[in-house]
Design an enzyme around this catalytic site. Structure first.
Site, PDB file in Angstrom:
ATOM      1  N   THR A  15       0.866  -1.176   0.000  1.00  0.00           N
ATOM      2  CA  THR A  15       0.000   0.000   0.000  1.00  0.00           C
ATOM      3  C   THR A  15       0.902   1.225   0.000  1.00  0.00           C
ATOM      4  O   THR A  15       1.945   1.211   0.659  1.00  0.00           O
ATOM      5  CB  THR A  15      -0.916   0.042   1.245  1.00  0.00           C
ATOM      6  OG1 THR A  15      -1.333   1.391   1.509  1.00  0.00           O
ATOM      7  CG2 THR A  15      -0.220  -0.471   2.483  1.00  0.00           C
ATOM      8  N   CYS A  49      -1.725   4.985  -5.799  1.00  0.00           N
ATOM      9  CA  CYS A  49      -2.453   4.117  -4.881  1.00  0.00           C
ATOM     10  C   CYS A  49      -2.414   2.749  -5.538  1.00  0.00           C
ATOM     11  O   CYS A  49      -2.561   2.648  -6.762  1.00  0.00           O
ATOM     12  CB  CYS A  49      -3.887   4.599  -4.710  1.00  0.00           C
ATOM     13  SG  CYS A  49      -4.935   3.449  -3.795  1.00  0.00           S
TER      14      CYS A  49
END
Length: 229
Positions: free
Chosen positions: A83, A196
């Site tokens: 992430t 992202c």
């Protein structure tokens, strides 16, 4: 081959991508029936997202540091955090382990530089676009990152959390993402960061028209470089 510890679940959608990509890269490089040596700790994202919303990054850091320690204890020889946003806690994780922590921002900066990009448009969660932890790492590498305007940042945040992290990809959201790209290019961006790990579910690099770095993919490449190096 070294064993990579994958700290994931944020979201499960992108962690599944990491699993597929790490194994694909090892198979491509070694051939035959080879696959990656992996340990995966996939956390429940809902409590972490609540802590994000409360800006309680000390609590998220403690949770992820403990998860990283467990991965190392199970035999991981390096840790990757699947992430971008939670790299805000990179230092807390690094302090908790003795094996290398492979930072997604370093892999991203190297890939942008290799592609000749100087002013990348950063498409990510609002936390990654607005806080300094990620942009400062890019700036330190000689880059000048741009971010969308506030309305687009809010829209992208909603797309990521309400749709992509839950496995939903809407054509209207893809169109909105492409409009953000167009506005970024008009503002002077010469490349785009899928900053992202879910943005690659929304947009295709071949549709963008300038160099694109998908952070999840280059992070996996860096991890496989380490594992096979």
């Amino acid at each position: 081959m070294k064993t990579i510890g994958v700290l994931g679940g944020m979201s499960a959608e992108s962690t599944a991508l990491y699993y597929r990509e790490l194994n694909r890269l090892v198979r491509e490089r070694l051939g035959g029936l080879h696959s990656a040596e992996l340990l995966i700790r996939s956390v429940d994202f809902a409590p972490i997202a609540e802590l994000q919303a409360r800006d309680d990054w000390a609590a998220t850091g403690a949770l992820l540091a403990e998860a990283a320690r467990r991965l190392e204890g199970a035999g991981a020889e390096a840790i990757i955090l699947a992430t971008n946003t939670m790299h805000l806690n990179a230092e807390a994780i690094r302090a908790a382990i003795s094996v290398p922590f492979l930072h997604i921002g370093d892999a991203t900066a190297a890939a942008l530089t290799a592609r000749g990009v100087k002013r990348p448009l950063l498409l990510a969660t609002r936390f990654t676009m607005e806080k300094a932890f990620y942009k400062d790492r890019l700036i330190a590498a000689g880059l000048d990152p741009l971010v969308p305007d506030p309305a687009d940042r809010d829209r992208l945040q909603a797309i990521i959390y309400d749709e992509l992290c839950q496995g939903v990809v809407k054509p209207t959201s893809t169109a909105a993402g492409m409009m953000m790209v167009e506005r970024g290019l008009a503002a002077g961006a010469d490349g785009v960061i899928f900053g992202c790990t879910e943005v690659g579910l929304l947009l295709r690099p071949e549709d963008v028209g300038v160099p694109v770095v998908d952070t999840a993919l280059v992070h996996c490449e860096a991890a496989v470089d380490f594992a096979l190096g």
